[in-house]
Write a protein that holds these residues in place. Structure first.
Motif, PDB file in Angstrom:
ATOM      1  N   ASP A   1     -39.944 -18.250  25.025  1.00  0.00           N
ATOM      2  CA  ASP A   1     -39.211 -19.351  25.627  1.00  0.00           C
ATOM      3  C   ASP A   1     -38.777 -20.370  24.574  1.00  0.00           C
ATOM      4  O   ASP A   1     -37.640 -20.836  24.594  1.00  0.00           O
ATOM      5  CB  ASP A   1     -40.078 -20.031  26.693  1.00  0.00           C
ATOM      6  CG  ASP A   1     -39.238 -20.906  27.599  1.00  0.00           C
ATOM      7  OD1 ASP A   1     -38.639 -20.372  28.544  1.00  0.00           O
ATOM      8  OD2 ASP A   1     -39.160 -22.118  27.334  1.00  0.00           O
ATOM      9  N   VAL A   2     -39.688 -20.700  23.659  1.00  0.00           N
ATOM     10  CA  VAL A   2     -39.355 -21.659  22.602  1.00  0.00           C
ATOM     11  C   VAL A   2     -38.269 -21.093  21.692  1.00  0.00           C
ATOM     12  O   VAL A   2     -37.416 -21.824  21.185  1.00  0.00           O
ATOM     13  CB  VAL A   2     -40.616 -22.031  21.793  1.00  0.00           C
ATOM     14  CG1 VAL A   2     -40.272 -22.938  20.621  1.00  0.00           C
ATOM     15  CG2 VAL A   2     -41.644 -22.724  22.697  1.00  0.00           C
TER      16      VAL A   2
ATOM     17  N   GLN B   1     -49.087 -28.413  30.611  1.00  0.00           N
ATOM     18  CA  GLN B   1     -48.838 -27.433  29.550  1.00  0.00           C
ATOM     19  C   GLN B   1     -47.389 -26.967  29.558  1.00  0.00           C
ATOM     20  O   GLN B   1     -46.776 -26.788  28.511  1.00  0.00           O
ATOM     21  CB  GLN B   1     -49.798 -26.251  29.712  1.00  0.00           C
ATOM     22  CG  GLN B   1     -51.248 -26.593  29.418  1.00  0.00           C
ATOM     23  CD  GLN B   1     -52.214 -25.509  29.869  1.00  0.00           C
ATOM     24  OE1 GLN B   1     -51.863 -24.658  30.692  1.00  0.00           O
ATOM     25  NE2 GLN B   1     -53.420 -25.543  29.335  1.00  0.00           N
ATOM     26  N   LYS B   2     -46.852 -26.770  30.753  1.00  0.00           N
ATOM     27  CA  LYS B   2     -45.438 -26.371  30.857  1.00  0.00           C
ATOM     28  C   LYS B   2     -44.533 -27.427  30.223  1.00  0.00           C
ATOM     29  O   LYS B   2     -43.567 -27.101  29.527  1.00  0.00           O
ATOM     30  CB  LYS B   2     -45.057 -26.190  32.330  1.00  0.00           C
ATOM     31  CG  LYS B   2     -45.656 -24.963  33.000  1.00  0.00           C
ATOM     32  CD  LYS B   2     -45.240 -24.902  34.470  1.00  0.00           C
ATOM     33  CE  LYS B   2     -45.817 -23.683  35.164  1.00  0.00           C
ATOM     34  NZ  LYS B   2     -45.437 -23.638  36.590  1.00  0.00           N
TER      35      LYS B   2
ATOM     36  N   PRO C   1     -45.340 -18.502  30.769  1.00  0.00           N
ATOM     37  CA  PRO C   1     -45.141 -19.907  31.146  1.00  0.00           C
ATOM     38  C   PRO C   1     -45.547 -20.203  32.588  1.00  0.00           C
ATOM     39  O   PRO C   1     -46.059 -21.290  32.883  1.00  0.00           O
ATOM     40  CB  PRO C   1     -43.636 -20.111  30.935  1.00  0.00           C
ATOM     41  CG  PRO C   1     -43.276 -19.136  29.872  1.00  0.00           C
ATOM     42  CD  PRO C   1     -44.136 -17.930  30.143  1.00  0.00           C
ATOM     43  N   SER C   2     -45.330 -19.249  33.494  1.00  0.00           N
ATOM     44  CA  SER C   2     -45.645 -19.484  34.901  1.00  0.00           C
ATOM     45  C   SER C   2     -47.142 -19.654  35.143  1.00  0.00           C
ATOM     46  O   SER C   2     -47.540 -20.177  36.184  1.00  0.00           O
ATOM     47  CB  SER C   2     -45.118 -18.333  35.757  1.00  0.00           C
ATOM     48  OG  SER C   2     -45.736 -17.111  35.385  1.00  0.00           O
TER      49      SER C   2
ATOM     50  N   ASN D   1     -38.732 -31.530  35.504  1.00  0.00           N
ATOM     51  CA  ASN D   1     -39.399 -30.308  35.957  1.00  0.00           C
ATOM     52  C   ASN D   1     -39.234 -29.219  34.898  1.00  0.00           C
ATOM     53  O   ASN D   1     -38.150 -28.658  34.748  1.00  0.00           O
ATOM     54  CB  ASN D   1     -38.801 -29.843  37.284  1.00  0.00           C
ATOM     55  CG  ASN D   1     -39.570 -28.674  37.885  1.00  0.00           C
ATOM     56  OD1 ASN D   1     -40.414 -28.064  37.228  1.00  0.00           O
ATOM     57  ND2 ASN D   1     -39.286 -28.354  39.132  1.00  0.00           N
ATOM     58  N   PRO D   2     -40.286 -28.878  34.164  1.00  0.00           N
ATOM     59  CA  PRO D   2     -40.161 -27.895  33.085  1.00  0.00           C
ATOM     60  C   PRO D   2     -39.787 -26.503  33.576  1.00  0.00           C
ATOM     61  O   PRO D   2     -39.206 -25.719  32.829  1.00  0.00           O
ATOM     62  CB  PRO D   2     -41.551 -27.897  32.436  1.00  0.00           C
ATOM     63  CG  PRO D   2     -42.472 -28.393  33.497  1.00  0.00           C
ATOM     64  CD  PRO D   2     -41.662 -29.385  34.291  1.00  0.00           C
ATOM     65  N   ASP D   3     -40.111 -26.176  34.832  1.00  0.00           N
ATOM     66  CA  ASP D   3     -39.765 -24.842  35.353  1.00  0.00           C
ATOM     67  C   ASP D   3     -38.256 -24.599  35.304  1.00  0.00           C
ATOM     68  O   ASP D   3     -37.820 -23.445  35.213  1.00  0.00           O
ATOM     69  CB  ASP D   3     -40.265 -24.682  36.794  1.00  0.00           C
ATOM     70  CG  ASP D   3     -41.785 -24.558  36.857  1.00  0.00           C
ATOM     71  OD1 ASP D   3     -42.354 -23.886  35.978  1.00  0.00           O
ATOM     72  OD2 ASP D   3     -42.394 -25.139  37.770  1.00  0.00           O
ATOM     73  N   ASN D   4     -37.471 -25.669  35.355  1.00  0.00           N
ATOM     74  CA  ASN D   4     -36.021 -25.525  35.323  1.00  0.00           C
ATOM     75  C   ASN D   4     -35.502 -25.098  33.953  1.00  0.00           C
ATOM     76  O   ASN D   4     -34.346 -24.709  33.816  1.00  0.00           O
ATOM     77  CB  ASN D   4     -35.341 -26.844  35.721  1.00  0.00           C
ATOM     78  CG  ASN D   4     -35.594 -27.203  37.166  1.00  0.00           C
ATOM     79  OD1 ASN D   4     -35.925 -26.354  37.979  1.00  0.00           O
ATOM     80  ND2 ASN D   4     -35.457 -28.480  37.492  1.00  0.00           N
TER      81      ASN D   4
END
Length: 279
Positions: free
Chosen positions: A102-103, A145-146, A138-139, A89-92
């Protein structure tokens, strides 16, 4: 004398003392530059094994060596710099207000100079084909894509090893193939070691070696050809087999003679094109 990049010696792990062992006396080694796919049904111990390698959980028994050095509490953070992990889960994993923030987050934590950071962020986003989303939140991205941004965040850190824990599971088939080809390109360019935990058997077929987990134990390992040619055993364990092997089995059921060796999709297409499907 060179060492395996990762070596597990008789690893055992229980989440709770009275529970069944999540890992049961697992020993294996992974060499530099290798792509290893870890497959098995839910609860087989795949993700638990990956978390021991990255030091997220401590084995109940056994030891882990990274580049010949035993993983301990004292060197844990230094070892983690060598191993990047992308979760299901990328949201984590998101912490930045924009994709580029983010990167850059992990790079900032490592104290990378700003000039180099900008280069790494740009390069990582280009590699996963997300450059046009640099300033996007990101959201607001799609699931696929995430996941690409999460992969870029790890790639920017330039670790020696990347662990993909079902990292392509939220992508459509086209996006999944694109990301896997991206990882393969990065691996080949940097002699990166890749550990792919996956339910996607076609993804596992890209690996140099496939490890099969069942009930916390390593029950088989070999090349994709060696593992997937014995497809009856995989099916009995509740696992899938690659599409070419499914098609071969269906053709055999219709009494059509097919090659006995393992075929990739490309080799299967070539055989179908030239065989004329004669009995």
């Amino acid at each position: 004398m060179s060492h395996p990049q990762i070596e597990l010696k008789e690893i055992t792990f229980n989440y709770h003392e009275d529970d069944k062992k999540a890992l049961d006396n697992v020993s294996l080694s992974i060499n530099p530059g290798e792509w290893v796919a870890l497959i098995g049904h839910n609860g087989s111990g795949k993700s638990t094994l990956a978390k021991t390698i990255n030091g997220l959980i401590r084995p109940t028994a056994g030891e882990i060596l990274i580049n010949g050095e035993k993983l301990t509490e004292e060197n844990l953070w230094d070892m983690r710099k060598m191993i990047g992990m992308v979760f299901q889960n990328p949201d984590n994993q998101f912490v930045g207000s924009t994709v580029e923030d983010d990167v850059a987050f992990g790079l900032e934590n490592q104290g990378i100079p700003r000039e180099e950071m900008l280069v790494r962020v740009k390069d990582a986003l280009e590699r996963v084909r997300m450059s046009e989303f640099t300033l996007r939140e990101p959201s607001m991205l799609s699931g696929g894509q995430k996941q690409r941004v999460a992969i870029a965040g790890v790639v920017a850190l330039r670790p020696d090893v990347i662990i993909l824990d079902e990292a392509t599971s939220m992508l459509d088939p086209e996006g999944r193939a694109e990301v896997i080809q991206t990882i393969k390109k990065i691996k080949d360019e940097s002699n990166l070691t890749v550990i792919s935990i996956t339910h996607d058997i076609d993804e596992a077929a890209f690996a140099n070696r496939v490890l099969v987990m069942n009930s916390g134990q390593l029950v088989a390992q070999g090349t994709p050809e060696e593992i997937f040619s014995g497809n009856r055993e995989l099916v009995e364990q509740g696992l899938d087999i690659p599409f070419p092997e499914k098609l071969k089995a269906a053709l055999e059921d219709r009494e059509i003679e097919v090659p006995q060796e393992y075929l990739t999709e490309e080799r299967l297409v070539e055989w179908l094109w030239t065989s004329g499907l004669k009995k």
